[in-house]
Every structure is written in C-alpha cells, then in structure tokens.
Scaffold this motif. Structure first.
Motif, short mmCIF file in Angstrom:
data_model
loop_
_atom_site.label_atom_id
_atom_site.label_comp_id
_atom_site.label_asym_id
_atom_site.label_seq_id
_atom_site.Cartn_x
_atom_site.Cartn_y
_atom_site.Cartn_z
N ASP A 53 -3.21 14.58 3.57
CA ASP A 53 -2.56 13.71 4.56
C ASP A 53 -2.43 12.31 3.98
N PRO A 54 -1.30 11.66 4.15
CA PRO A 54 -1.14 10.30 3.64
C PRO A 54 -2.08 9.31 4.33
N VAL A 55 -2.60 8.38 3.55
CA VAL A 55 -3.40 7.27 4.05
C VAL A 55 -2.79 5.98 3.49
N PRO A 56 -3.00 4.85 4.17
CA PRO A 56 -2.40 3.60 3.66
C PRO A 56 -3.13 3.13 2.40
N ALA A 57 -2.38 3.03 1.32
CA ALA A 57 -2.93 2.51 0.07
C ALA A 57 -3.14 1.01 0.19
N LEU A 58 -3.88 0.45 -0.73
CA LEU A 58 -3.99 -0.99 -0.85
C LEU A 58 -3.05 -1.42 -1.97
N TRP A 59 -2.72 -2.69 -2.03
CA TRP A 59 -1.86 -3.18 -3.10
C TRP A 59 -2.21 -4.62 -3.43
N ALA A 60 -1.88 -5.00 -4.68
CA ALA A 60 -2.12 -6.37 -5.13
C ALA A 60 -1.00 -6.78 -6.08
N TRP A 61 -0.73 -8.07 -6.08
CA TRP A 61 0.21 -8.64 -7.05
C TRP A 61 -0.45 -8.65 -8.42
N LEU A 62 0.36 -8.51 -9.45
CA LEU A 62 -0.12 -8.66 -10.82
C LEU A 62 0.42 -9.96 -11.40
N THR A 63 -0.33 -10.55 -12.32
CA THR A 63 0.08 -11.84 -12.90
C THR A 63 0.99 -11.68 -14.11
N VAL A 64 1.45 -10.49 -14.38
CA VAL A 64 2.43 -10.27 -15.45
C VAL A 64 3.78 -10.00 -14.82
N ASP A 65 4.85 -10.31 -15.55
CA ASP A 65 6.18 -10.10 -14.99
C ASP A 65 7.01 -9.12 -15.81
N ASP A 66 6.33 -8.36 -16.67
CA ASP A 66 7.00 -7.37 -17.50
C ASP A 66 6.42 -6.00 -17.15
N LEU A 67 7.27 -5.07 -16.72
CA LEU A 67 6.80 -3.77 -16.25
C LEU A 67 6.10 -2.97 -17.34
N ALA A 68 6.61 -2.99 -18.55
CA ALA A 68 5.98 -2.25 -19.65
C ALA A 68 4.56 -2.77 -19.90
N THR A 69 4.40 -4.09 -19.90
CA THR A 69 3.07 -4.68 -20.09
C THR A 69 2.15 -4.30 -18.95
N ALA A 70 2.64 -4.37 -17.72
CA ALA A 70 1.82 -4.00 -16.56
C ALA A 70 1.35 -2.56 -16.68
N CYS A 71 2.23 -1.66 -17.07
CA CYS A 71 1.86 -0.25 -17.22
C CYS A 71 0.83 -0.06 -18.33
N GLU A 72 1.01 -0.76 -19.44
CA GLU A 72 0.03 -0.65 -20.54
C GLU A 72 -1.34 -1.18 -20.13
N LEU A 73 -1.36 -2.25 -19.37
CA LEU A 73 -2.64 -2.80 -18.91
C LEU A 73 -3.31 -1.86 -17.91
N LEU A 74 -2.53 -1.21 -17.06
CA LEU A 74 -3.11 -0.24 -16.13
C LEU A 74 -3.64 0.97 -16.90
N LYS A 75 -2.91 1.42 -17.91
CA LYS A 75 -3.39 2.52 -18.75
C LYS A 75 -4.70 2.14 -19.43
N ALA A 76 -4.78 0.91 -19.93
CA ALA A 76 -6.01 0.46 -20.58
C ALA A 76 -7.16 0.41 -19.59
N ARG A 77 -6.92 -0.11 -18.40
CA ARG A 77 -7.97 -0.19 -17.39
C ARG A 77 -8.47 1.20 -17.01
N GLU A 78 -7.56 2.15 -16.90
CA GLU A 78 -7.92 3.50 -16.49
C GLU A 78 -8.35 4.39 -17.66
N ALA A 79 -8.34 3.83 -18.89
CA ALA A 79 -8.71 4.58 -20.10
C ALA A 79 -7.85 5.83 -20.26
N ILE A 80 -6.55 5.68 -20.01
CA ILE A 80 -5.60 6.77 -20.18
C ILE A 80 -5.10 6.71 -21.62
N PRO A 81 -5.25 7.80 -22.37
CA PRO A 81 -4.81 7.80 -23.77
C PRO A 81 -3.33 7.45 -23.89
N ALA A 82 -3.00 6.75 -24.95
CA ALA A 82 -1.62 6.31 -25.17
C ALA A 82 -0.64 7.48 -25.19
#
Length: 177
Positions: A53-82
């Motif tokens: 069942d869907p639940v309301p997610a939380l969300w936050a602004w990121l201080t980067v303005d480049d989508l590729a960089t944001a995705c790479e930083l999230l991958k790094a935080r989550e320890a997702i292999p490249a």
C-alpha cells in the motif's frame, strides 16, 4: 535545476555524502513501500514493493543542480556499485507533468526527483519479498548487536511510513520508538 530526493528509510537520519539542504518534508508523494529488504547490516529495510500500500514518502532539496551528480552522490551514499544501473530512480519534470509523481513535483516547483530504487530482497535473492510470517520470524531470530541494529532501524524510520509489516512488527515484537 532544483533537485529533490525522496526518502523512507535511513537516508532520513543519515544522509552521508548526499548534500541534503534543510529538513526532510513530510508531504511527499505516495510510494508503495514495505519493510521488505534484508540488508547487509541485518535490518529489514524499507524498499519499493510494488504490491505494498502506498505511504507518503519524505523529501528534501539537494544542494546540487546537476542530475547526474545528484544520482552519483545518492549511489555513493547507498553504496550501490557503479555497474549497477537499477539502483537509482529519477524523474525530470516538464511544464506539462504527466502522472501523479510528476504533478506532485511540478506543484512544488521541483525540476527533478531522485530516489533509491533497490528492490525487496529475501534469502539473498533480489526482488523476492519475504512473506509477513517470514519477515517476523527473521527479525525474531536475530540476536545481539544485529537484533539491536534491526530494532533501531524499525524505530527510527519516520512514523508516516506506516506499513502492514511495521504494524505487525510492533504488535509481535513490541519494537516501537
């Protein structure tokens, strides 16, 4: 470009290298989340679970303005292999949003949204969701530091991530904050 990140688990209290700006907002879009991923730390982590069942997610602004960089930083935080391409989800919102997530983002003047898209995992098999009974038995079988870590995780996930498994965990094991 204004980029936001969706969250429903440890990212909320431990953002690591992800450059979160300010507080996490509680008015996120509904997402089908369940405590359905047995992670490396032993906790039963939250993951997108198509049948939940869907639940309301939380969300936050990121201080980067480049989508590729944001995705790479999230991958790094989550320890997702490249080499893993399915670990991050993203959406770029246009002036004509389509779908509930796009409309939600458009209404908040968000240009792009990213989130962790790791699937459920049970018995070390990705995309396998543990049954409720199996999840409870797994958590109840934990001992020592692993059990404390798993309990801490459940208790720290924001209360609005109110799922079927969470309610059963609280009822069966008494794990509440």
């Amino acid at each position: 470009m204004r980029i936001a990140c969706l969250g429903w688990g440890s990212l909320i209290w431990k953002s690591g290298v992800l450059p979160v700006e300010g507080e996490w907002h509680k008015d996120g879009p509904p997402v089908p989340i369940e405590f359905s991923r047995i992670s490396d730390g032993g906790e039963l982590a939250t993951a997108i679970c198509i049948n939940a069942d869907p639940v309301p997610a939380l969300w936050a602004w990121l201080t980067v303005d480049d989508l590729a960089t944001a995705c790479e930083l999230l991958k790094a935080r989550e320890a997702i292999p490249a080499q893993r391409s399915d670990g991050i989800g993203s959406l770029i919102v246009t002036d004509r949003p389509a779908g509930a997530l796009a409309k939600w983002a458009h209404d908040r003047h968000i240009d792009a949204v990213i989130w962790t898209a790791l699937p459920p995992c049970c018995d070390k098999i990705e995309s396998r969701t543990p049954s409720l009974e199996a999840a409870l038995a797994y958590l109840d079988s934990l001992t020592g530091e692993t059990r404390e870590h798993a309990k801490d995780y459940i208790c720290r996930v924001p209360a609005q991530i109110d799922t079927t498994y969470r309610r059963a965990i609280v009822e069966s094991l008494g794990w509440t904050d």
